[in-house]
Design a protein around this motif. Structure first.
Motif, PDB file in Angstrom:
ATOM      1  N   LEU A   9      -6.084   4.526  -5.476  1.00  0.00           N
ATOM      2  CA  LEU A   9      -7.199   3.485  -5.168  1.00  0.00           C
ATOM      3  C   LEU A   9      -8.221   4.161  -3.958  1.00  0.00           C
ATOM      4  O   LEU A   9      -7.714   4.253  -2.939  1.00  0.00           O
ATOM      5  N   PRO A  10      -9.374   4.354  -4.333  1.00  0.00           N
ATOM      6  CA  PRO A  10     -10.232   4.726  -3.203  1.00  0.00           C
ATOM      7  C   PRO A  10     -10.533   3.676  -2.256  1.00  0.00           C
ATOM      8  O   PRO A  10     -10.718   2.416  -2.371  1.00  0.00           O
ATOM      9  N   ILE A  11     -10.485   4.108  -0.656  1.00  0.00           N
ATOM     10  CA  ILE A  11     -10.378   3.414   0.423  1.00  0.00           C
ATOM     11  C   ILE A  11     -11.524   2.343   0.391  1.00  0.00           C
ATOM     12  O   ILE A  11     -11.493   1.282   0.638  1.00  0.00           O
ATOM     13  N   GLY A  12     -12.867   3.060   0.153  1.00  0.00           N
ATOM     14  CA  GLY A  12     -14.040   2.297   0.165  1.00  0.00           C
ATOM     15  C   GLY A  12     -13.989   1.004  -0.823  1.00  0.00           C
ATOM     16  O   GLY A  12     -14.518   0.117  -0.647  1.00  0.00           O
ATOM     17  N   TRP A  13     -13.339   1.286  -2.040  1.00  0.00           N
ATOM     18  CA  TRP A  13     -13.379   0.583  -3.157  1.00  0.00           C
ATOM     19  C   TRP A  13     -12.706  -0.612  -2.952  1.00  0.00           C
ATOM     20  O   TRP A  13     -12.909  -1.986  -2.923  1.00  0.00           O
ATOM     21  N   ILE A  14     -11.525  -0.545  -2.176  1.00  0.00           N
ATOM     22  CA  ILE A  14     -10.701  -1.645  -1.807  1.00  0.00           C
ATOM     23  C   ILE A  14     -11.174  -2.152  -0.715  1.00  0.00           C
ATOM     24  O   ILE A  14     -11.630  -3.604  -0.600  1.00  0.00           O
ATOM     25  N   ALA A  15     -11.892  -1.329   0.392  1.00  0.00           N
ATOM     26  CA  ALA A  15     -12.606  -2.290   1.563  1.00  0.00           C
ATOM     27  C   ALA A  15     -13.597  -3.356   0.921  1.00  0.00           C
ATOM     28  O   ALA A  15     -13.851  -4.585   1.399  1.00  0.00           O
ATOM     29  N   GLY A  16     -14.240  -2.787  -0.225  1.00  0.00           N
ATOM     30  CA  GLY A  16     -15.568  -3.638  -0.618  1.00  0.00           C
ATOM     31  C   GLY A  16     -15.053  -4.751  -1.278  1.00  0.00           C
ATOM     32  O   GLY A  16     -15.659  -5.725  -1.020  1.00  0.00           O
ATOM     33  N   LEU A  17     -13.818  -4.769  -1.837  1.00  0.00           N
ATOM     34  CA  LEU A  17     -13.278  -5.817  -2.705  1.00  0.00           C
ATOM     35  C   LEU A  17     -12.723  -6.852  -1.717  1.00  0.00           C
ATOM     36  O   LEU A  17     -12.603  -8.082  -2.096  1.00  0.00           O
ATOM     37  N   ALA A  18     -12.488  -6.250  -0.417  1.00  0.00           N
ATOM     38  CA  ALA A  18     -11.868  -7.278   0.562  1.00  0.00           C
ATOM     39  C   ALA A  18     -12.978  -8.580   0.826  1.00  0.00           C
ATOM     40  O   ALA A  18     -12.601  -9.555   0.820  1.00  0.00           O
ATOM     41  N   ALA A  19     -14.285  -8.151   0.717  1.00  0.00           N
ATOM     42  CA  ALA A  19     -15.403  -9.220   0.949  1.00  0.00           C
ATOM     43  C   ALA A  19     -15.420 -10.127  -0.269  1.00  0.00           C
ATOM     44  O   ALA A  19     -15.996 -11.158  -0.271  1.00  0.00           O
ATOM     45  N   LEU A  20     -15.415  -9.564  -1.420  1.00  0.00           N
ATOM     46  CA  LEU A  20     -15.622 -10.160  -2.814  1.00  0.00           C
ATOM     47  C   LEU A  20     -14.476 -10.849  -3.228  1.00  0.00           C
ATOM     48  O   LEU A  20     -14.744 -11.805  -4.069  1.00  0.00           O
ATOM     49  N   ASP A  65     -12.622  15.258   1.087  1.00  0.00           N
ATOM     50  CA  ASP A  65     -11.420  15.159   0.294  1.00  0.00           C
ATOM     51  C   ASP A  65     -11.508  13.249  -0.009  1.00  0.00           C
ATOM     52  O   ASP A  65     -10.765  13.133  -0.744  1.00  0.00           O
ATOM     53  N   GLY A  66     -12.428  12.735   0.314  1.00  0.00           N
ATOM     54  CA  GLY A  66     -12.497  11.279   0.336  1.00  0.00           C
ATOM     55  C   GLY A  66     -11.831  10.571   1.407  1.00  0.00           C
ATOM     56  O   GLY A  66     -11.633   9.186   1.544  1.00  0.00           O
ATOM     57  N   ASP A  67     -10.894  11.271   2.140  1.00  0.00           N
ATOM     58  CA  ASP A  67     -10.284  10.530   3.241  1.00  0.00           C
ATOM     59  C   ASP A  67     -11.093  10.181   4.404  1.00  0.00           C
ATOM     60  O   ASP A  67     -12.230  10.846   4.521  1.00  0.00           O
ATOM     61  N   LEU A 115      -4.079   5.906   5.568  1.00  0.00           N
ATOM     62  CA  LEU A 115      -5.000   4.829   4.708  1.00  0.00           C
ATOM     63  C   LEU A 115      -4.745   4.906   3.372  1.00  0.00           C
ATOM     64  O   LEU A 115      -4.554   3.960   2.701  1.00  0.00           O
ATOM     65  N   ARG A 116      -5.317   6.074   2.810  1.00  0.00           N
ATOM     66  CA  ARG A 116      -4.894   6.390   1.382  1.00  0.00           C
ATOM     67  C   ARG A 116      -3.318   6.100   1.059  1.00  0.00           C
ATOM     68  O   ARG A 116      -3.082   5.735  -0.154  1.00  0.00           O
ATOM     69  N   GLN A 140       0.853   0.324  -1.634  1.00  0.00           N
ATOM     70  CA  GLN A 140       0.623  -1.260  -1.799  1.00  0.00           C
ATOM     71  C   GLN A 140       0.128  -1.365  -3.319  1.00  0.00           C
ATOM     72  O   GLN A 140       0.605  -2.428  -3.878  1.00  0.00           O
ATOM     73  N   ALA A 141      -0.425  -0.436  -3.740  1.00  0.00           N
ATOM     74  CA  ALA A 141      -1.057  -0.724  -5.264  1.00  0.00           C
ATOM     75  C   ALA A 141       0.353  -0.746  -6.048  1.00  0.00           C
ATOM     76  O   ALA A 141       0.185  -1.465  -7.145  1.00  0.00           O
ATOM     77  N   ARG A 142       1.154   0.061  -5.649  1.00  0.00           N
ATOM     78  CA  ARG A 142       2.378   0.225  -6.571  1.00  0.00           C
ATOM     79  C   ARG A 142       3.425  -0.881  -6.121  1.00  0.00           C
ATOM     80  O   ARG A 142       3.745  -1.528  -6.972  1.00  0.00           O
ATOM     81  N   ASN A 143       3.380  -1.184  -4.730  1.00  0.00           N
ATOM     82  CA  ASN A 143       4.465  -2.226  -4.525  1.00  0.00           C
ATOM     83  C   ASN A 143       4.060  -3.758  -4.821  1.00  0.00           C
ATOM     84  O   ASN A 143       4.927  -4.568  -5.272  1.00  0.00           O
ATOM     85  N   LEU A 144       2.404  -3.940  -4.858  1.00  0.00           N
ATOM     86  CA  LEU A 144       2.338  -5.083  -5.227  1.00  0.00           C
ATOM     87  C   LEU A 144       1.934  -5.015  -7.013  1.00  0.00           C
ATOM     88  O   LEU A 144       1.344  -5.980  -7.492  1.00  0.00           O
ATOM     89  N   ARG A 145       2.151  -4.165  -7.429  1.00  0.00           N
ATOM     90  CA  ARG A 145       1.918  -3.836  -9.077  1.00  0.00           C
ATOM     91  C   ARG A 145       0.530  -4.021  -9.184  1.00  0.00           C
ATOM     92  O   ARG A 145       0.106  -4.797 -10.376  1.00  0.00           O
ATOM     93  N   LEU A 146      -0.323  -3.193  -8.497  1.00  0.00           N
ATOM     94  CA  LEU A 146      -1.685  -3.288  -9.010  1.00  0.00           C
ATOM     95  C   LEU A 146      -2.014  -2.074 -10.048  1.00  0.00           C
ATOM     96  O   LEU A 146      -3.089  -2.177 -10.407  1.00  0.00           O
TER      97      LEU A 146
END
Length: 635
Positions: free
Chosen positions: A6-17, A161-163, A188-189, A195-201
């Motif tokens: 999961l890209p960090i930026g994508w997750i952060a953006g979804l936090a607001a949405l 590297d996206g980090d 962060l990555r 958590q994507a795995r732990n919360l079954r995302l």
């Protein structure tokens, strides 16, 4: 099937949405209308699944955001401490910087800036914009600032590297000079993917040839394909071509060898009364058919488990740990500081963490770990290569009041790290069972199991009974699929089942529920220890469970005479009722309360005694509670 991140930026953006979009989707749910098109129900289910995923993404985004803050704070403290130490000992700078990089590999580059403005650099040297755009200018600004006696922190820098990276400078006190570092926030990555795995995302485990895993519906026994994250709900996984068998009569060596030959088994392992057969030629269904003709107690797939918190008390203690006041909401909300006036724990009451292992050299766990065991690789120490077990261990017993990091729930109880899950966060029935037996035989008084599956395996249940019959307290997480389907080992009657709540004392949106739930505990955005001597915030019933395991250890510390059934009763009766009055499927008996539980266990009546009657899931007597309540409360 390849792994996805999961890209960090994508997750952060979804936090607001997440909140507005989730609200919009929930408004779209309408009562069924006779004659409506057949696809309406399916679309509604898809909307519901999407809304749940967005809620989970919001939780992950919060975990990542808090982890970023924890990283900055801890790195600042580490560099400030190093700079202060080098103020009067500049000759030791090079060796000290090397030592820092070895202990904290997330410092990609380090430089000591003396009072004369000269630098001594360790690592990859001064960073360049080729790898991390903007790093070179930030580095120069940091060196200049520290040389003038001022601390420095850059904005977040995104590497090729996206980090995420940032540049930090600390002076370590008054005067010029100090230490400058480039920090790689790969944590962060790792937290996002964890958590994507732990919360079954995402669908997990990945059903690829590397692991040889298949999914099965535990209710029907039919094999299924898992193609999306929500399809993990209620699904169990097992190793292809492997079965676990317990024979009615112990087989002879000759009989085992004959069965090995007939099944084409490449290995046969025995633990207790059970055998694990791994065949090179027969499928799991074929193996099951074969062994069910052999007078067995049971023959079942080799399931996989994955990672899934009257006297007035004295004034509450407030530990001086750096991250406690701002980030550890989870301890005051369950009365932990007030409970410390009754007991801070006892070294001889050991909590086994059956998990991915523990980071053995973490400074905030130093002195709180006893000898453990690595079931996955017995010739290696039980070191953590995931982060999950280290996080769980920190909730139980991170060093408290030591001026750094986080505070554990217990001050003195030791943690026994038992690694049963590999670097993917998975482990077999055999591994988990062996870990439980090993921990029991080596002195664990409490066992935490932040893992689970939806299939009830008799092989694992045998290990659970083994520990329970030897007076071990067994605590387990219920799972993160927002389902009422019982998860195991939490749903076994000998195990104390724990679901999760958030800061508002609401059921966490991901948390499983059902009639087997005993209590709830904090499980959302929990700050604790992590791999590479760092700290992270994670969410899940996996984080709730160690809160209850720590409470059980405190109870056994304040009253060592209590049997495991009596410890269970103390925690149920002292819980604070949430949701509908009395026991319910969402909160069980309620949220744990450390002070009330320790009052009750120590023989002092709590201010409010819970009176839910005899515990329904208790196996065995509760004579201590009956005597105590009768004496104190006339019950």
């Amino acid at each position: 099937m390849g792994k996805r991140t999961l890209p960090i930026g994508w997750i952060a953006g979804l936090a607001a949405l997440a909140l507005p979009v989730g609200f919009f989707l929930s408004r779209g749910e309408e009562p069924a209308v006779p004659g409506a098109d057949a696809g309406a129900a399916e679309r509604g289910a898809m909307q519901s699944a999407s809304a749940e995923q967005l809620r989970k993404l919001s939780i992950v985004a919060n975990d990542v955001s808090v982890t970023e803050e924890l990283c900055r704070l801890q790195c600042r403290d580490d560099l400030a401490s190093l700079a202060e130490r080098l103020k009067n000992n500049e000759r030791a700078a090079r060796s000290a910087l090397k030592e820092m990089r070895k202990a904290h590999p997330h410092f990609h580059a380090l430089a000591y800036v003396g009072q004369d403005g000269k630098k001594r650099t360790v690592g990859r040297g001064a960073p360049s914009d080729d790898a991390v755009p903007g790093a070179a200018a930030a580095w120069r600004d940091a060196v200049r600032s520290v040389g003038m006696g001022r601390a420095y922190q850059s904005r977040a820098l995104i590497g090729r590297d996206g980090d995420t990276y940032f540049v930090l400078g600390e002076t370590g006190g008054k005067g010029r000079g100090g230490v400058v570092g480039l920090v790689h926030q790969d944590v962060l990555r790792r937290v996002a993917n964890h958590q994507a795995r732990n919360l079954r995302l995402r669908e997990f485990p990945d059903e690829d040839k590397r692991f040889g895993i298949r999914a099965v519906d535990p209710n029907t026994g039919r094999e299924v394909d898992v193609d999306s994250p929500e399809e993990n709900e209620g699904i169990s996984h097992y190793r292809k071509r492997e079965v676990v068998v317990r024979f009615a009569e112990p087989p002879t060596k000759e009989q085992v060898e004959r069965m090995r030959t007939e099944t084409g088994a490449v290995s046969v392992k025995q633990l207790g009364y059970a055998f694990v057969f791994d065949s090179a030629t027969m499928s799991t269904p074929e193996l099951l058919d074969y062994f069910r003709t052999k007078n067995v107690v049971y023959a079942e797939p080799h399931y996989m488990y994955v990672t899934n918190g009257a006297a007035e008390p004295a004034a509450e203690l407030v530990p001086n740990d750096e991250l406690y006041r701002r980030y550890q909401w989870n301890l005051p909300i369950i009365g932990t500081p007030a409970g410390w006036s009754f007991s801070k724990g006892a070294e001889e009451v050991i909590v086994a963490v059956i998990d991915t292992g523990v980071t053995l050299g973490h400074p905030d766990l130093a002195g709180h770990l006893v000898e453990g065991y690595n079931v996955v690789a017995p010739d290696r120490p039980p070191d953590d290569d995931v982060g999950h077990g280290t996080h769980v261990a920190g909730v139980v017993s991170a060093l408290t009041d030591n001026g750094q990091g986080v505070a554990g729930m217990t001050w003195y109880n030791k943690v026994m790290p038992v690694k049963v899950l590999d670097s993917t966060g998975m482990g077999s029935t055999y591994s988990v069972a062996e870990g439980i037996v090993w921990a029991t035989d080596h002195g664990a008084k409490v066992i935490n199991l932040s893992l689970g599956n939806y299939a009830s395996a008799e092989f694992l249940h045998d290990a659970i009974r083994y520990a329970y019959d030897r007076d071990v307290v067994l605590i387990a997480a219920t799972g993160n699929d927002n389902t009422d389907q019982p998860g195991f080992p939490a749903a076994y009657p000998e195990v104390f089942a724990v679901s999760a709540t958030n800061q508002a004392k609401e059921r966490a949106s991901f948390s499983n529920y059902g009639d087997y739930i005993d209590v709830v505990a904090p499980g959302e955005n929990i700050a604790s220890t992590y791999t590479e001597n760092q700290y992270a915030a994670l969410s899940g019933t996996s984080m709730a469970s160690p809160h209850v395991a720590a409470l059980a250890a405190l109870i056994r510390s304040v009253n060592p005479e209590l049997k495991n059934t009596e410890v269970y009763d103390v925690m149920r009766r002292s819980a604070v009722d949430l949701g509908p009055a009395g026991r319910d499927p969402y909160f069980g008996y309620g949220q744990i309360d450390v002070a009330r539980a320790l009052q009750l266990a120590s023989g002092k009546a709590p201010q409010e005694a819970a009176a839910d009657g005899e515990a329904e899931r208790t196996v065995g007597g509760g004579s201590f509670l009956e005597r105590l309540l009768h004496a104190l409360l006339g019950m």
